[in-house]
Scaffold this active site. Structure first.
Site, PDB file in Angstrom:
ATOM      1  N   HIS A 116      -4.840  -5.631 -10.936  1.00  0.00           N
ATOM      2  CA  HIS A 116      -3.495  -5.141 -10.628  1.00  0.00           C
ATOM      3  C   HIS A 116      -2.361  -5.584 -11.762  1.00  0.00           C
ATOM      4  CE1 HIS A 116      -3.879  -3.458  -6.780  1.00  0.00           C
ATOM      5  NE2 HIS A 116      -4.689  -4.574  -6.296  1.00  0.00           N
ATOM      6  N   HIS A 145       0.848  -1.180  -0.073  1.00  0.00           N
ATOM      7  CA  HIS A 145       0.051  -0.013  -0.094  1.00  0.00           C
ATOM      8  C   HIS A 145       0.745   1.302  -0.032  1.00  0.00           C
ATOM      9  CE1 HIS A 145      -3.790  -2.148   1.713  1.00  0.00           C
ATOM     10  NE2 HIS A 145      -3.696  -2.381   0.243  1.00  0.00           N
TER      11      HIS A 145
END
Length: 430
Positions: free
Chosen positions: A402, A265
């Site tokens: 992703h 993150h």
């Protein structure tokens, strides 16, 4: 280093195309009869006994729009199916918003998640671009706002504003019950991070500066919290936005709310903050502000990579660390690698620093050696600390989003959302 791993080399572009084409082919069977997304197994076969998560339906819509915008018109069908899933299959017609998911028996999963609604915005923003680019089949799909992708986007934005955006804090609520009558006291940054991604896409499509302002508000909070924590980002908060550093300490490998810092993150935030800075402050008069945000992104990226890469004696990026940077969950998740590829390229494009291109090549080599499934296609979603295929946290291969973006973002204008860059021809892929 092999040229196929080097940013801007013709061999790297060709390698990325092969990876991307394989991903799009791998995921083609995702759609259930109602358009919502099945969970895919290791070879792409749907695991029909599992719930169909709505955020995945949105991610498939986004992913296949990317394929369509690249000129692969055969993927209009997948975009159409996923849009049906969002417009009808996963919609709560009674209470509004989107269900968290649809169970195998066709009944809804209880609850309403900000995370899901952020992806509904991202997907519908992309679907607007596909419809404008000629995907005529999308124009007849109706939601409660009317037919077509623009109405779906308006529905997603209106629902988010009404139910999830907290103007007082300048941040997003995390989750409600199904009826939108009980708000959870939990606050978290994962949903806020994907809200920033959604707002940047919404701004690029609508040119409504409200979404720039919301992204800035969230980002400013995150930078402040990260500065106070050696550039590791606290993920979990009370209802008053007080950090909860021990949250889920007894369940550290949670898929969405793990204990400790999540380096992936930190890397992903770095990319989004850089995109925001380039988008909101494009003029030389704003150079100082733009530089402030890019430097914050560099701090986040640097801390995350230092903590996560090769930190337990083997190559790879660990899933989580404690607040001193020591690995807690050693598994390597495919999405973390995807974001490392993206952000390395973006920071190289924006700063010109060779170290980022070198990291990009390093991550590409790791992808080819360990993470690509050269037999069945797609990317292994999880490896253990010895880089063997694992399914402790993420069994199967349910996600394209992703990985698909990692084949595109490195070659797109870093000031734009990836779908917009493709739609506007602002990439160097061809």
């Amino acid at each position: 280093m092999d040229r196929k791993y080097q940013l801007d080399a013709a061999e790297n572009k060709e390698f990325m195309k092969k990876v991307r084409d394989a991903l799009l082919e791998f995921g083609k069977k995702f759609a259930a009869p109602d358009g919502t997304a099945y969970y895919l197994g290791d070879d792409g076969t749907p695991w029909t006994d599992r719930s169909r998560d709505t955020y995945e339906t949105a991610r498939y819509a986004h992913s296949y729009v990317l394929g369509y915008l690249l000129g692969e018109k055969q993927y209009e069908q997948q975009a159409f199916d996923a849009m049906r899933g969002l417009a009808k299959g996963a919609r709560d017609e009674k209470n509004g918003g989107w269900f968290e998911g649809i169970k195998a028996d066709g009944t809804p999963v209880s609850g309403k998640l900000c995370y899901t609604h952020a992806f509904a915005i991202l997907a519908s923003s992309s679907l607007v671009l596909a419809e404008k680019a000629g995907a005529s089949s999308l124009s007849g799909i109706a939601c409660t706002k009317g037919a077509g992708a623009e109405n779906l986007l308006r529905l997603a934005l209106d629902t988010y504003t009404e139910k999830f955006w907290d103007e007082k804090s300048g941040l997003a609520y995390d989750n409600w019950n199904t009826e939108f009558t009980e708000l959870s006291p939990y606050r978290g940054l994962n949903a806020n991070m994907h809200s920033v991604e959604a707002f940047l896409a919404a701004y690029d499509v609508t040119e409504d500066t409200e979404y720039h302002d919301r992204a800035k508000s969230i980002i400013d909070h995150v930078i402040g919290w990260a500065k106070d924590c050696s550039w590791r980002i606290p993920e979990h908060y009370s209802k008053d936005w007080v950090p909860q550093p021990d949250f889920n300490k007894d369940h550290p490998d949670d898929q969405f709310k793990p204990f400790g810092a999540t380096p992936g993150h930190g890397i992903e935030w770095a990319r989004l903050i850089t995109q925001f800075a380039r988008s909101m402050y494009p003029d030389d008069a704003d150079r100082e502000l733009r530089t402030y945000y890019v430097e914050a992104a560099e701090h986040l990226y640097g801390r995350a990579v230092a903590d996560a890469w090769d930190s337990d004696g083997a190559p790879g990026l660990v899933y989580t660390t404690d607040w001193d940077g020591k690995p807690v969950v050693h598994e390597r998740m495919h999405w973390v690698l995807a974001e490392a590829i993206n952000t390395s390229a973006v920071l190289y494009r924006v700063t010109g620093k060779a170290e980022y291109a070198e990291r990009y090549a390093m991550f590409m080599a790791y992808l080819d050696r360990f993470v690509l499934d050269h037999v069945h296609g797609s990317w292994f979603h999880e490896l253990d600390r010895e880089n063997h295929v694992s399914g402790k946290v993420w069994p199967g291969k349910p996600d394209l989003y992703h990985a698909i973006q990692a084949t595109l973002v490195p070659y797109c204008d870093p000031s734009l959302s990836v779908a917009v860059a493709l739609a506007q021809g602002k990439s160097s892929l061809n």
